[in-house]
Scaffold this motif. Structure first.
Motif, short mmCIF file in Angstrom:
data_model
loop_
_atom_site.label_atom_id
_atom_site.label_comp_id
_atom_site.label_asym_id
_atom_site.label_seq_id
_atom_site.Cartn_x
_atom_site.Cartn_y
_atom_site.Cartn_z
N LEU A 124 10.20 -0.43 -1.03
CA LEU A 124 10.51 -0.36 -2.46
C LEU A 124 9.26 -0.59 -3.31
O LEU A 124 9.03 0.10 -4.31
CB LEU A 124 11.59 -1.39 -2.81
CG LEU A 124 12.99 -1.08 -2.29
CD1 LEU A 124 13.93 -2.25 -2.58
CD2 LEU A 124 13.54 0.20 -2.91
N ARG A 125 8.45 -1.56 -2.89
CA ARG A 125 7.20 -1.84 -3.63
C ARG A 125 6.26 -0.65 -3.57
O ARG A 125 5.58 -0.30 -4.54
CB ARG A 125 6.54 -3.08 -3.09
CG ARG A 125 7.24 -4.39 -3.52
CD ARG A 125 6.78 -5.60 -2.73
NE ARG A 125 5.33 -5.62 -2.59
CZ ARG A 125 4.69 -6.15 -1.52
NH1 ARG A 125 5.40 -6.67 -0.53
NH2 ARG A 125 3.38 -6.16 -1.46
N ALA A 126 6.21 0.01 -2.38
CA ALA A 126 5.34 1.18 -2.24
C ALA A 126 5.77 2.30 -3.19
O ALA A 126 4.94 2.96 -3.83
CB ALA A 126 5.36 1.68 -0.79
N LEU A 127 7.08 2.52 -3.30
CA LEU A 127 7.59 3.54 -4.22
C LEU A 127 7.29 3.18 -5.67
O LEU A 127 6.97 4.05 -6.49
CB LEU A 127 9.09 3.73 -4.01
CG LEU A 127 9.51 4.29 -2.65
CD1 LEU A 127 11.03 4.33 -2.53
CD2 LEU A 127 8.93 5.68 -2.41
N PRO A 181 -7.92 0.07 9.19
CA PRO A 181 -8.82 -1.09 9.34
C PRO A 181 -9.28 -1.62 7.99
O PRO A 181 -9.65 -0.86 7.10
CB PRO A 181 -9.99 -0.51 10.14
CG PRO A 181 -9.43 0.67 10.85
CD PRO A 181 -8.39 1.24 9.94
N GLY A 182 -9.24 -2.94 7.85
CA GLY A 182 -9.74 -3.60 6.64
C GLY A 182 -8.77 -3.59 5.47
O GLY A 182 -9.17 -3.96 4.35
N THR A 183 -7.51 -3.17 5.66
CA THR A 183 -6.54 -3.16 4.57
C THR A 183 -5.33 -4.01 4.91
O THR A 183 -4.99 -4.18 6.09
CB THR A 183 -6.06 -1.73 4.27
OG1 THR A 183 -5.36 -1.21 5.40
CG2 THR A 183 -7.23 -0.83 3.94
N GLN A 184 -4.69 -4.53 3.88
CA GLN A 184 -3.48 -5.31 4.04
C GLN A 184 -2.45 -4.86 2.99
O GLN A 184 -2.81 -4.52 1.87
CB GLN A 184 -3.74 -6.82 3.86
CG GLN A 184 -4.56 -7.44 4.96
CD GLN A 184 -4.72 -8.93 4.75
OE1 GLN A 184 -4.38 -9.47 3.69
NE2 GLN A 184 -5.22 -9.63 5.76
N GLY A 185 -1.18 -4.86 3.39
CA GLY A 185 -0.12 -4.53 2.46
C GLY A 185 -0.31 -3.16 1.85
O GLY A 185 -0.52 -2.16 2.56
N LEU A 186 -0.31 -3.11 0.53
CA LEU A 186 -0.40 -1.83 -0.19
C LEU A 186 -1.79 -1.57 -0.76
O LEU A 186 -1.96 -0.72 -1.62
CB LEU A 186 0.63 -1.80 -1.32
CG LEU A 186 2.10 -1.93 -0.88
CD1 LEU A 186 3.01 -1.96 -2.10
CD2 LEU A 186 2.50 -0.77 0.03
N GLU A 187 -2.78 -2.32 -0.23
CA GLU A 187 -4.14 -2.14 -0.74
C GLU A 187 -4.63 -0.70 -0.56
O GLU A 187 -5.27 -0.14 -1.45
CB GLU A 187 -5.11 -3.10 -0.02
CG GLU A 187 -4.90 -4.56 -0.35
CD GLU A 187 -5.82 -5.47 0.45
OE1 GLU A 187 -5.82 -6.68 0.20
OE2 GLU A 187 -6.53 -4.96 1.33
N VAL A 230 4.74 1.45 -6.69
CA VAL A 230 3.31 1.61 -6.93
C VAL A 230 2.96 3.08 -7.14
O VAL A 230 2.05 3.42 -7.91
CB VAL A 230 2.50 1.02 -5.76
CG1 VAL A 230 1.02 1.41 -5.86
CG2 VAL A 230 2.63 -0.49 -5.74
N GLY A 231 3.68 3.99 -6.46
CA GLY A 231 3.40 5.41 -6.66
C GLY A 231 3.57 6.29 -5.45
O GLY A 231 3.32 7.51 -5.53
N ALA A 232 3.98 5.72 -4.29
CA ALA A 232 4.22 6.55 -3.12
C ALA A 232 5.43 7.45 -3.34
O ALA A 232 6.37 7.08 -4.04
CB ALA A 232 4.43 5.67 -1.89
N GLN A 233 5.41 8.62 -2.72
CA GLN A 233 6.52 9.56 -2.84
C GLN A 233 7.62 9.28 -1.82
O GLN A 233 8.79 9.60 -2.07
CB GLN A 233 6.02 10.99 -2.68
CG GLN A 233 5.08 11.45 -3.78
CD GLN A 233 5.77 11.54 -5.13
OE1 GLN A 233 6.83 12.13 -5.24
NE2 GLN A 233 5.17 10.93 -6.15
N ASP A 234 7.26 8.72 -0.67
CA ASP A 234 8.25 8.43 0.37
C ASP A 234 7.68 7.36 1.31
O ASP A 234 6.47 7.08 1.30
CB ASP A 234 8.61 9.70 1.15
CG ASP A 234 10.01 9.63 1.76
OD1 ASP A 234 10.59 8.51 1.80
OD2 ASP A 234 10.51 10.67 2.21
#
Length: 513
Positions: A95-98, A62-68, A100-104
């Protein structure tokens, strides 16, 4: 790593959260302790309060969008490995999530126990490895800074101590000379002999101080080299009195053989003299009984130059030890006279000073037949000096890929009376592996082992140094020196560099590379 992993599950949908817990409960080789929250704020509070091995993050909180949400979580705890678990089957978003710093990035519709557990294990192991590497890098950087500080401290200590030795050494030698010459009273032959030994040992200590200073300057890359036109006979004449005193004290006969009409050479005469002193002192230490040392100087043909040599009638040096001889702090096990110990710097420094003078040093020796150390210095010929310089920089470890040529020029009407001052200024300006050549009455060529984009920095440094030197100069003002970058070439383009240099110097001899 323990088989039980503590996970934070940030999932806004209760049914999806239960699904994830159920899948993880079926894992056969891993156990998971899961803490669940359905808001981003709750996840941030949990991360602030405790450490987790990993985190499963829903992008639809709730209250988040995209990769916020991902950005927020990583700002709270950048060390936690984050796996995105979402309904959005979007490759570009993944791809953008990776990035930014996501592992998977996992899609809920394709989740299974196996792929979820595998992703968690890979993410936590990979993140732990990165963390260990990061910690190791930080430790190495800290050690490097500490070693660099220790090195600077050691260099400063050696430099200060070496300079502090100068004053008492000078006083000792002056007073010994006064006493030995009978100025303060009559001196017996035995006393004069003993004073000669004191003077000789003071000379030895002075040589050790010079060696230590040169080693520290070489290591720091600040050893200055003032190469200029000079005569081999002048170099010999300057060092001969000290060598005669050394030979007399040791009971060694010192001979010389100097070819007549030797041509001028191009070198740093002070450093060439240092090489002769170190080689001759070494020969006096290791010569036979009765001792005989010969200084020779003659013209060499290949390569063109003047060759200096020092020969002794000592025990000679085995082939095995010859390979070790020029290493620093190396004392060989050959038969030596009593008192022949030192720091093991003399021959190492001699080699480096010869190479700084664009020469090569050589040893001819075999057990039972004595030894001859010889080195060559280039003729005062612009073509030959540059050839030798190119050969030298080409052999440097991690040597420069490019060489840049800079012309320095002064007003011809003021050049003649101040040429030596300009020579000195340019030599002080340059660094150890740079080269400066006077190629005309009012023109100099500067060779820099740097790429084209670094020449501007040299020109700025030259202008700043010139302004400071001109401001502090007493007497006739410096003539204005104009610098011009002539071009940059790969180091192995000898012919192009020599041709450009020849054109500048208006040399008449053909370029033969």
């Amino acid at each position: 790593m323990s088989n039980t992993l503590r996970l934070l599950l940030a999932e806004g949908d209760l049914s999806d959260a239960e699904m994830v817990k159920r899948l993880l409960s079926k894992a056969t080789h891993s156990q998971f302790q899961i803490e669940w929250t359905d808001t981003l704020e709750g996840a941030a509070l949990a991360l602030s309060a405790s450490r987790f091995d990993g985190m499963l993050l829903d992008l639809g909180l709730p209250g988040t969008q995209g990769l916020e949400g991902l950005v927020k979580i990583l700002s709270v705890d950048p060390r936690v490995p984050v796996i995105i678990v979402t309904d959005q089957n979007d490759e570009e978003l993944a791809l953008r999530a990776l990035q930014v710093g996501a592992q998977d990035y996992l899609v809920k519709g394709s989740l299974t126990t196996d792929n979820l557990v595998r992703s968690i294990r890979y993410a936590t192991e990979r993140h732990a490895l990165v963390r260990r590497l990061t910690d190791a890098r930080i430790v190495l950087e800290n050690r490097h800074r500490r070693l660099a500080k220790l090195y600077r401290t050691a260099y400063k200590f050696v430099d200060n101590v070496s300079h502090e030795f100068r004053t008492p050494l000078t006083v000792i030698k002056e007073y010994v000379s006064l006493i030995k010459d009978g100025i303060v009273g009559e001196v017996s032959d035995e006393q004069r002999r003993m004073l000669a030994i004191v003077e000789d040992r003071a000379d030895d200590l002075n040589t050790m101080v010079d060696d230590m200073l040169d080693v520290s300057k070489l290591e720091a890359g600040i050893l200055g080299v003032y190469r200029k036109r000079c005569q081999a006979t002048d170099i010999l004449a300057r060092v001969r009195p000290a060598l005669e005193r050394k030979a007399f004290t040791k009971g060694v006969r010192l001979e010389s053989d100097v070819e007549a009409n030797l041509p001028p050479i191009y070198c740093d005469p002070e450093k060439a003299g240092r090489v002769l002193v170190n080689l001759a002192i070494n020969a006096v230490k290791f010569c036979g009984q009765p001792g005989r040392v010969r200084l020779s100087c003659r013209r060499s043909r290949n390569p063109p130059g003047v060759e200096f040599s020092v020969s002794d009638n000592g025990p000679g040096i085995s082939a095995e030890n010859q390979r070790l001889l020029f290493r620093r702090f190396k004392q060989l096990s050959e038969t030596v006279r009593s008192g022949a110990k030192g720091f093991g710097l003399g021959l190492s420094i001699a080699k480096e000073l010869v190479e700084a003078n664009l020469g090569e040093i050589r040893l001819d020796s075999e057990p039972g037949r004595g030894s001859t150390f010889s080195f060559t210095l280039p003729l005062d010929d612009c073509q030959e000096v540059v050839r030798r310089y190119l050969h030298r920089v080409g052999k440097l470890r991690n040597g420069p890929p490019q060489l840049s040529l800079v012309r320095a020029e002064v007003d011809p009407s003021t050049a003649a009376p101040l040429a030596e001052d300009v020579d000195g200024f340019l030599s002080c300006l340059l660094r150890y592996n740079d080269l400066v050549l006077r190629v005309g009455p009012s023109r100099w060529l500067v060779v820099l082992p740097v790429p084209e984009d670094q020449v501007a920095a040299f020109l700025r440094r030259a202008e700043k140094a010139f302004a400071e030197a001109a401001r502090n100069r007493v007497g006739d003002p410096y003539p204005r020196i104009d610098f011009r970058h002539l071009g940059t070439w790969p180091v192995d383009h000898d012919k192009a560099i020599l041709a450009e240099m020849s054109d500048i110097a208006r040399c008449e001899e053909a370029v033969d590379v």
